[in-house]
Design a protein around this motif. Structure first.
Motif, PDB file in Angstrom:
ATOM      1  N   SER A 131       0.832  -1.200   0.000  1.00 34.33           N
ATOM      2  CA  SER A 131       0.000   0.000   0.000  1.00 34.33           C
ATOM      3  C   SER A 131       0.865   1.248   0.000  1.00 34.33           C
ATOM      4  N   VAL A 132       2.157   1.071   0.298  1.00 35.25           N
ATOM      5  CA  VAL A 132       3.137   2.159   0.204  1.00 35.25           C
ATOM      6  C   VAL A 132       4.119   1.752  -0.898  1.00 35.25           C
ATOM      7  N   PRO A 133       3.818   2.052  -2.143  1.00 33.04           N
ATOM      8  CA  PRO A 133       4.650   1.574  -3.256  1.00 33.04           C
ATOM      9  C   PRO A 133       5.980   2.302  -3.333  1.00 33.04           C
ATOM     10  N   TYR A 134       6.981   1.605  -3.875  1.00 32.65           N
ATOM     11  CA  TYR A 134       8.260   2.239  -4.151  1.00 32.65           C
ATOM     12  C   TYR A 134       8.287   2.579  -5.636  1.00 32.65           C
ATOM     13  N   ASN A 135       8.397   3.869  -5.926  1.00 31.17           N
ATOM     14  CA  ASN A 135       8.417   4.325  -7.306  1.00 31.17           C
ATOM     15  C   ASN A 135       9.838   4.241  -7.855  1.00 31.17           C
ATOM     16  N   LEU A 136       9.977   3.525  -8.946  1.00 31.12           N
ATOM     17  CA  LEU A 136      11.290   3.319  -9.534  1.00 31.12           C
ATOM     18  C   LEU A 136      11.895   4.625 -10.037  1.00 31.12           C
ATOM     19  N   LYS A 137      13.223   4.689  -9.999  1.00 31.72           N
ATOM     20  CA  LYS A 137      13.943   5.842 -10.513  1.00 31.72           C
ATOM     21  C   LYS A 137      14.196   5.683 -12.010  1.00 31.72           C
ATOM     22  N   GLU A 138      14.642   6.749 -12.626  1.00 35.20           N
ATOM     23  CA  GLU A 138      14.940   6.719 -14.055  1.00 35.20           C
ATOM     24  C   GLU A 138      15.991   5.651 -14.355  1.00 35.20           C
ATOM     25  N   GLY A 139      15.723   4.841 -15.355  1.00 39.39           N
ATOM     26  CA  GLY A 139      16.656   3.793 -15.746  1.00 39.39           C
ATOM     27  C   GLY A 139      16.424   2.460 -15.048  1.00 39.39           C
ATOM     28  N   GLN A 140      15.469   2.418 -14.115  1.00 40.42           N
ATOM     29  CA  GLN A 140      15.184   1.183 -13.387  1.00 40.42           C
ATOM     30  C   GLN A 140      13.932   0.509 -13.940  1.00 40.42           C
ATOM     31  N   SER A 141      13.903  -0.810 -13.841  1.00 39.63           N
ATOM     32  CA  SER A 141      12.725  -1.577 -14.247  1.00 39.63           C
ATOM     33  C   SER A 141      12.472  -2.671 -13.217  1.00 39.63           C
ATOM     34  N   ARG A 142      11.255  -3.134 -13.157  1.00 37.54           N
ATOM     35  CA  ARG A 142      10.874  -4.198 -12.217  1.00 37.54           C
ATOM     36  C   ARG A 142      10.447  -5.420 -13.015  1.00 37.54           C
ATOM     37  N   ILE A 143      11.084  -6.551 -12.749  1.00 39.55           N
ATOM     38  CA  ILE A 143      10.718  -7.804 -13.390  1.00 39.55           C
ATOM     39  C   ILE A 143      10.380  -8.822 -12.309  1.00 39.55           C
ATOM     40  N   PHE A 144       9.829  -9.954 -12.723  1.00 39.11           N
ATOM     41  CA  PHE A 144       9.508 -11.019 -11.774  1.00 39.11           C
ATOM     42  C   PHE A 144      10.131 -12.325 -12.264  1.00 39.11           C
ATOM     43  N   HIS A 145      10.934 -12.918 -11.386  1.00 39.45           N
ATOM     44  CA  HIS A 145      11.611 -14.170 -11.716  1.00 39.45           C
ATOM     45  C   HIS A 145      10.914 -15.323 -10.992  1.00 39.45           C
ATOM     46  N   GLU A 146      10.547 -16.365 -11.744  1.00 37.33           N
ATOM     47  CA  GLU A 146       9.910 -17.533 -11.144  1.00 37.33           C
ATOM     48  C   GLU A 146      10.966 -18.437 -10.515  1.00 37.33           C
ATOM     49  N   VAL A 147      10.891 -18.634  -9.209  1.00 40.96           N
ATOM     50  CA  VAL A 147      11.866 -19.452  -8.477  1.00 40.96           C
ATOM     51  C   VAL A 147      11.418 -20.915  -8.502  1.00 40.96           C
ATOM     52  N   PRO A 148      12.274 -21.846  -8.049  1.00 42.16           N
ATOM     53  CA  PRO A 148      11.939 -23.271  -8.145  1.00 42.16           C
ATOM     54  C   PRO A 148      10.607 -23.675  -7.511  1.00 42.16           C
ATOM     55  N   SER A 149      10.134 -22.935  -6.502  1.00 47.07           N
ATOM     56  CA  SER A 149       8.858 -23.278  -5.867  1.00 47.07           C
ATOM     57  C   SER A 149       7.660 -22.908  -6.725  1.00 47.07           C
ATOM     58  N   GLY A 150       7.902 -22.166  -7.815  1.00 44.97           N
ATOM     59  CA  GLY A 150       6.811 -21.716  -8.671  1.00 44.97           C
ATOM     60  C   GLY A 150       6.333 -20.321  -8.348  1.00 44.97           C
ATOM     61  N   LEU A 151       6.814 -19.747  -7.260  1.00 42.25           N
ATOM     62  CA  LEU A 151       6.445 -18.387  -6.895  1.00 42.25           C
ATOM     63  C   LEU A 151       7.328 -17.389  -7.625  1.00 42.25           C
ATOM     64  N   ASN A 152       6.919 -16.129  -7.587  1.00 41.66           N
ATOM     65  CA  ASN A 152       7.627 -15.101  -8.330  1.00 41.66           C
ATOM     66  C   ASN A 152       8.332 -14.115  -7.407  1.00 41.66           C
ATOM     67  N   MET A 153       9.583 -13.854  -7.746  1.00 43.97           N
ATOM     68  CA  MET A 153      10.439 -12.989  -6.945  1.00 43.97           C
ATOM     69  C   MET A 153      10.664 -11.668  -7.683  1.00 43.97           C
ATOM     70  N   GLU A 154      10.389 -10.578  -6.980  1.00 43.68           N
ATOM     71  CA  GLU A 154      10.604  -9.249  -7.558  1.00 43.68           C
ATOM     72  C   GLU A 154      12.096  -8.970  -7.735  1.00 43.68           C
ATOM     73  N   VAL A 155      12.441  -8.375  -8.864  1.00 41.90           N
ATOM     74  CA  VAL A 155      13.816  -7.962  -9.137  1.00 41.90           C
ATOM     75  C   VAL A 155      13.781  -6.550  -9.707  1.00 41.90           C
ATOM     76  N   ILE A 156      14.496  -5.625  -9.073  1.00 35.05           N
ATOM     77  CA  ILE A 156      14.643  -4.280  -9.629  1.00 35.05           C
ATOM     78  C   ILE A 156      15.977  -4.244 -10.362  1.00 35.05           C
ATOM     79  N   VAL A 157      15.904  -3.891 -11.634  1.00 37.91           N
ATOM     80  CA  VAL A 157      17.072  -3.927 -12.511  1.00 37.91           C
ATOM     81  C   VAL A 157      17.463  -2.513 -12.907  1.00 37.91           C
TER      82      VAL A 157
END
Length: 326
Positions: free
Chosen positions: A24-50
């Motif tokens: 409910s308190v989002p983190y707004n990405l800075k210029e040049g950043q992107s957010r992706i989601f990586h599926e881990v072995p359990s099948g769940l998705n892990m946030e990655v800021i690149v």
């Protein structure tokens, strides 16, 4: 159907439907950043800021290694994205900040805690194995440093069913929990600084930092940080840690981290002079474990990457990274 929804549907075959709750308190990405989601072995998705660099060195002998950041308790990928991702990307390094399961925008496991030392390390290893082409430098903060230490201990372990643990160019342990865990830290505080012991226990174990600006500042930051900035980080910490990172009793029972004899991996052990959580003895223990001299940064607190003088620690790491070319 969106890619995100497609991943969710395909994962239903492997796990029961997980919970994904946006902060409910989002983190707004800075210029040049992107957010992706990586599926881990359990099948769940892990946030990655690149945040990738526009001037990364690609020469095979002198390349700038990718940097993979692992946060500690009550934090998520955003804690690196605020200052250090822009700094290191501008210095020529591709940067990837992970949010461990149950933290930040990552999915929540169907459990009471986010995972174990082993599962968190395996998720980090899986991300590196599937996404990073050249040996990275792994950077961990606080309990994230302990996860990095477990990763190091797993390198070349033929006993693992799937050895996902890829070679590293180096590792940086920032205000890290020592290899034996936080038990020694707690007892030292109890014996020598009982008032501080009560404060740190109330702040972290009872989550007192979530409701007190002054306690949050004392626990994580320097006195010079303005209250409105502390409040912003306090809100992000509260929203980022929807479930405990570990079961601390089970974690401590699995420690110390296995030693790695005759390892040639270069490790930087970095501490903060004003750290309210990891004391000088804890810093020394970690450094001795890896056979290196610790570097302690003056006038900086536990959250070195967010503190008012965040550039001090970043400059030390950058200098160390450049030494890897030698």
């Amino acid at each position: 159907m969106s890619m995100r929804m497609g991943i969710c549907v395909s994962s239903l075959l492997k796990v029961s439907c997980y919970s994904h709750k946006k902060k409910s308190v989002p983190y707004n990405l800075k210029e040049g950043q992107s957010r992706i989601f990586h599926e881990v072995p359990s099948g769940l998705n892990m946030e990655v800021i690149v945040q990738k660099s526009r001037n990364v060195v690609e020469d095979e002998k002198h390349y700038n290694p990718p940097l993979v950041f692992v946060h500690g308790s009550y934090h998520a990928a955003w804690c690196w994205a605020q200052n250090w991702l822009p700094f290191f990307s501008q210095s020529g390094y591709h940067c990837y900040a992970l949010s461990l399961l149950g933290q930040g925008e990552s999915d929540e496991p169907n459990d009471t805690v986010a995972g174990t030392l082993q599962t968190h390390a395996r998720d980090v290893a899986d991300f590196i194995h599937r996404n990073i082409q050249s040996p990275p430098v792994l950077i961990g903060h606080s309990f994230g440093g302990l996860i990095v230490q477990y990763y190091i201990s797993s390198l070349g372990n033929d006993k693992l069913k799937e050895n996902l643990y890829q070679e590293l160019r180096g590792a940086v342990l920032v205000c890290s929990v020592p290899p034996s865990g936080n038990g020694g830290l707690v007892w030292r505080y109890l014996l020598s600084k009982p008032v501080a012991a009560f404060k740190v226990t109330y702040s972290l174990a009872a989550k007192g930092f979530q409701s007190s600006i002054s306690l949050c500042k004392e626990t994580f930051f320097s006195d010079t940080m303005e209250d409105h900035v502390v409040k912003r980080y306090q809100e992000l910490m509260k929203e980022s840690s929807r479930m405990p990172l570990f079961d601390l009793r089970k974690l401590n029972a699995s420690l110390p981290v296995p030693s790695v004899p005759n390892s040639s991996l270069k490790v930087l052990v970095l501490g903060a002079n004003n750290d309210f959580i990891v004391d000088a003895e804890g810093l020394k223990e970690t450094a001795e474990f890896y056979g290196v001299s610790p570097v302690c940064v003056e006038a900086v607190a536990h959250d070195m990457m967010l503190d008012t003088s965040w550039e001090k620690g970043a400059e030390v790491i950058l200098s160390w990274l450049k030494s890897l070319h030698n």
